[in-house]
Design a protein around this motif. Structure first.
Motif, PDB file in Angstrom:
ATOM      1  N   GLU A  74       5.830  10.790 -24.205  1.00  0.00           N
ATOM      2  CA  GLU A  74       4.722  10.958 -23.255  1.00  0.00           C
ATOM      3  C   GLU A  74       3.368  10.792 -23.928  1.00  0.00           C
ATOM      4  OE1 GLU A  74       4.739  13.522 -19.840  1.00  0.00           O
ATOM      5  OE2 GLU A  74       6.676  14.325 -20.433  1.00  0.00           O
ATOM      6  N   GLU A  75       3.282  11.118 -25.201  1.00  0.00           N
ATOM      7  CA  GLU A  75       2.018  10.904 -25.918  1.00  0.00           C
ATOM      8  C   GLU A  75       1.680   9.417 -25.973  1.00  0.00           C
ATOM      9  OE1 GLU A  75      -1.494  11.626 -27.739  1.00  0.00           O
ATOM     10  OE2 GLU A  75      -0.130  13.110 -26.844  1.00  0.00           O
ATOM     11  N   ARG A  76       2.701   8.577 -26.164  1.00  0.00           N
ATOM     12  CA  ARG A  76       2.457   7.128 -26.158  1.00  0.00           C
ATOM     13  C   ARG A  76       1.999   6.660 -24.786  1.00  0.00           C
ATOM     14  NH1 ARG A  76       7.196   7.158 -29.368  1.00  0.00           N
ATOM     15  NH2 ARG A  76       8.497   6.613 -27.562  1.00  0.00           N
ATOM     16  N   LEU A  77       2.635   7.184 -23.736  1.00  0.00           N
ATOM     17  CA  LEU A  77       2.232   6.813 -22.378  1.00  0.00           C
ATOM     18  C   LEU A  77       0.807   7.273 -22.091  1.00  0.00           C
ATOM     19  CD1 LEU A  77       5.513   7.758 -20.451  1.00  0.00           C
ATOM     20  CD2 LEU A  77       4.788   5.487 -21.201  1.00  0.00           C
ATOM     21  N   TYR A  78       0.479   8.484 -22.555  1.00  0.00           N
ATOM     22  CA  TYR A  78      -0.847   9.039 -22.338  1.00  0.00           C
ATOM     23  C   TYR A  78      -1.922   8.208 -23.043  1.00  0.00           C
ATOM     24  CZ  TYR A  78      -4.706  12.398 -22.724  1.00  0.00           C
ATOM     25  OH  TYR A  78      -5.926  13.022 -22.677  1.00  0.00           O
ATOM     26  N   GLN A  79      -1.653   7.818 -24.282  1.00  0.00           N
ATOM     27  CA  GLN A  79      -2.612   6.994 -25.017  1.00  0.00           C
ATOM     28  C   GLN A  79      -2.797   5.631 -24.353  1.00  0.00           C
ATOM     29  OE1 GLN A  79      -4.592   8.002 -27.405  1.00  0.00           O
ATOM     30  NE2 GLN A  79      -3.638  10.050 -27.363  1.00  0.00           N
ATOM     31  N   GLN A  80      -1.735   5.104 -23.773  1.00  0.00           N
ATOM     32  CA  GLN A  80      -1.841   3.848 -23.027  1.00  0.00           C
ATOM     33  C   GLN A  80      -2.761   4.011 -21.823  1.00  0.00           C
ATOM     34  OE1 GLN A  80      -1.113   0.775 -23.254  1.00  0.00           O
ATOM     35  NE2 GLN A  80      -0.298  -0.120 -21.375  1.00  0.00           N
ATOM     36  N   MET A  81      -2.668   5.139 -21.120  1.00  0.00           N
ATOM     37  CA  MET A  81      -3.522   5.376 -19.960  1.00  0.00           C
ATOM     38  C   MET A  81      -4.987   5.545 -20.371  1.00  0.00           C
ATOM     39  SD  MET A  81      -1.708   5.128 -17.247  1.00  0.00           S
ATOM     40  CE  MET A  81      -0.973   3.784 -18.188  1.00  0.00           C
ATOM     41  N   ILE A  82      -5.219   6.201 -21.504  1.00  0.00           N
ATOM     42  CA  ILE A  82      -6.592   6.337 -22.004  1.00  0.00           C
ATOM     43  C   ILE A  82      -7.166   4.961 -22.333  1.00  0.00           C
ATOM     44  CG2 ILE A  82      -7.994   7.181 -23.932  1.00  0.00           C
ATOM     45  CD1 ILE A  82      -6.251   9.641 -24.039  1.00  0.00           C
ATOM     46  N   ARG A  83      -6.355   4.122 -22.969  1.00  0.00           N
ATOM     47  CA  ARG A  83      -6.815   2.776 -23.321  1.00  0.00           C
ATOM     48  C   ARG A  83      -7.177   1.965 -22.085  1.00  0.00           C
ATOM     49  NH1 ARG A  83      -4.850  -2.228 -23.857  1.00  0.00           N
ATOM     50  NH2 ARG A  83      -2.737  -1.674 -23.212  1.00  0.00           N
ATOM     51  N   LEU A  84      -6.390   2.141 -21.012  1.00  0.00           N
ATOM     52  CA  LEU A  84      -6.623   1.357 -19.800  1.00  0.00           C
ATOM     53  C   LEU A  84      -7.713   1.955 -18.904  1.00  0.00           C
ATOM     54  CD1 LEU A  84      -2.929   0.524 -18.760  1.00  0.00           C
ATOM     55  CD2 LEU A  84      -4.540  -0.939 -19.994  1.00  0.00           C
ATOM     56  N   TRP A  85      -7.689   3.287 -18.752  1.00  0.00           N
ATOM     57  CA  TRP A  85      -8.547   3.910 -17.740  1.00  0.00           C
ATOM     58  C   TRP A  85      -9.694   4.733 -18.312  1.00  0.00           C
ATOM     59  CZ3 TRP A  85      -8.252   2.406 -12.888  1.00  0.00           C
ATOM     60  CH2 TRP A  85      -7.060   1.831 -12.425  1.00  0.00           C
ATOM     61  N   GLY A  86      -9.695   4.917 -19.615  1.00  0.00           N
ATOM     62  CA  GLY A  86     -10.821   5.604 -20.235  1.00  0.00           C
ATOM     63  C   GLY A  86     -10.961   7.047 -19.795  1.00  0.00           C
ATOM     64  N   GLU A  87     -12.157   7.436 -19.339  1.00  0.00           N
ATOM     65  CA  GLU A  87     -12.480   8.835 -19.058  1.00  0.00           C
ATOM     66  C   GLU A  87     -11.568   9.472 -18.020  1.00  0.00           C
ATOM     67  OE1 GLU A  87     -16.510   9.424 -18.068  1.00  0.00           O
ATOM     68  OE2 GLU A  87     -17.294   8.771 -20.029  1.00  0.00           O
ATOM     69  N   ARG A  88     -11.090   8.691 -17.098  1.00  0.00           N
ATOM     70  CA  ARG A  88     -10.244   9.281 -16.045  1.00  0.00           C
ATOM     71  C   ARG A  88      -9.040   9.995 -16.647  1.00  0.00           C
ATOM     72  NH1 ARG A  88      -6.947   5.739 -11.636  1.00  0.00           N
ATOM     73  NH2 ARG A  88      -5.498   7.340 -10.988  1.00  0.00           N
ATOM     74  N   TYR A  89      -8.538   9.496 -17.762  1.00  0.00           N
ATOM     75  CA  TYR A  89      -7.342  10.097 -18.376  1.00  0.00           C
ATOM     76  C   TYR A  89      -7.674  10.875 -19.647  1.00  0.00           C
ATOM     77  CZ  TYR A  89      -3.586   8.657 -15.387  1.00  0.00           C
ATOM     78  OH  TYR A  89      -2.735   8.551 -14.325  1.00  0.00           O
TER      79      TYR A  89
END
Length: 426
Positions: free
Chosen positions: A408-423
């Protein structure tokens, strides 16, 4: 008196029925059906001891309809056809179809369920089924499509106490005894929301006091009575629900030894292997989830294997799956996210779909702006571009929150990379 207390106290009218107010309360759908003198076929799905059989009998009594009952445990296709023939004959004396109540309908085979279709379709009988299992798994689709589905809930503390007090006051046997309801915590805890089990325990406690002596119901007395006769309140497989609960909690708690022990208890008790396998599928999705997505694949594979080979060999893939689930990392982030999403939908209602996400199959829809401005992600670098997917009022709303596991940490970092502040967690 040989008749059990739970049977003696079975309500005969809606006024004496406890619980399920969402169905039988002033605005309940079943109460409205009764008041309109118009009942349709339906299935009652809920845990044991919450009033499924009682409710079916009350409906028949309130409407004055012939009431036929079958148990899926003891009845075959021949029994079903005989009852349908009787029901067809009794129709001549009533404007409405007789009620056919089938207890534990989830245990009916496909051929037994098929034999009901014509009678339900033609209105020869109004079917009321009762099941403790998810009908989506156990009831064939043609039959399910001809029935409404109503979910019954566990009785809460107030409901259960009302049942106890009514029994002490009104039962033909208990009302003649001096019974002091001193403590109720153990009584409620061991009943597990099951009114039948509750009354069985109460009767056991009362019977433990010889003669006409005063009965003091307290926690110690309940525990003492149950320890002396441990199976007295466990007739007809009621322990089934306690053991499957212990099994699931052992998987969730990462204890493979306990999981194997409770599985062995179920196997020795003659449990349906499909039931065990289905519960592991649920556990894999609910308790392990994205921390180890392979768990769901293995649980599904175990279920398929069980369907193919049956007992006794099925014990091996079931055990393999149980150990794997128990030793897997855990996360309930998907479970929490969908529940939060459902709560959000109920709170915000039917928010409109943004125009650029709408389908535009006609020229008029295109003129109205449907699909206008939609960015096709595959046309962009990395197959992604930021755009709005949620309704306008919820643009920045975040439902899925990653938990602490490598996957889940990998998935979370992917979301930060794509969506920035929202995640970005704040």
């Amino acid at each position: 008196m040989s008749e059990p207390l739970a049977e003696r106290m079975r309500p005969r009218t809606l006024e004496g029925y406890v619980g399920q107010q969402h169905l039988v309360g002033p605005d309940g759908v079943l109460r409205k059906m009764i008041q309109a003198h118009r009942i349709t076929s339906f299935i009652l799905w809920g845990p044991p001891g919450v009033g499924k059989t009682t409710l079916a009998q009350i409906i028949a009594n309130e409407l004055g309809l012939p009431f036929y009952t079958l148990s899926a445990v003891t009845s075959g296709v021949k029994d079903v056809r005989e009852v349908i023939d009787k029901a067809a004959k009794s129709q001549f004396f009533s404007h409405q179809s007789p009620i056919l109540f089938i207890d534990e309908i989830h245990r009916f085979s496909k051929s037994q369920q098929d034999s009901l279709l014509g009678a339900v379709e033609k209105g020869i009988v109004t079917l009321i089924g009762a099941t403790t299992e998810n009908p989506s798994f156990e009831v064939i689709r043609p039959l399910l499509s001809r029935c409404q589905l109503y979910v019954l809930k566990n009785l809460d503390k107030d409901d259960l106490l009302a049942v106890v007090r009514r029994a002490i006051k009104e039962d033909i046997v208990l009302s003649k005894r001096s019974i002091l309801l001193n403590e109720t915590d153990a009584l409620l805890r061991y009943s597990g929301g099951d009114a039948r089990k509750l009354l069985n325990i109460l009767e056991l406690v009362v019977d433990s006091v010889a003669g006409d002596g005063e009965v003091i119901v307290d926690n110690a007395k309940v525990v003492e009575s149950l320890s002396q006769t441990p199976l007295a309140y466990n007739k007809d497989g009621e322990m089934h629900y306690d053991i499957i609960s212990a099994f699931i909690k052992s998987l969730r708690g990462s204890d493979p030894d306990a999981a194997l022990y409770w599985m062995a208890r179920m196997i020795e008790g003659g449990e349906d292997p499909q039931f065990i396998a289905r519960r592991m599928i649920i556990s894999a999705a609910e308790d392990i989830g994205l921390a180890n997505p392979n768990a769901l694949l293995l649980a599904n594979a175990a279920y398929d294997t069980v369907m193919k080979i049956g007992w006794p060999e099925a014990r091996i893939p079931l055990a393999e799956c149980a150990v794997y689930l128990a030793t897997s990392p855990k996360s309930n982030s998907a479970y929490l996210a969908i529940d939060e999403a459902l709560a959000l939908v109920r709170q915000t209602g039917n928010l409109p779909v943004p125009l650029h996400l709408r389908n535009a199959p006609t020229a008029l829809m295109k003129q109205l702006g449907y699909s206008d401005g939609y960015k096709y992600p595959h046309d962009y670098d990395g197959h992604f571009t930021q755009q709005q997917y949620l309704p306008d009022q919820l643009q920045q709303y975040r439902l899925w929150k990653a938990q602490h596991s490598p996957t889940e940490e990998r998935l979370y970092q992917q979301m930060i990379r794509l969506w920035g502040e929202r995640y970005t967690d704040k």
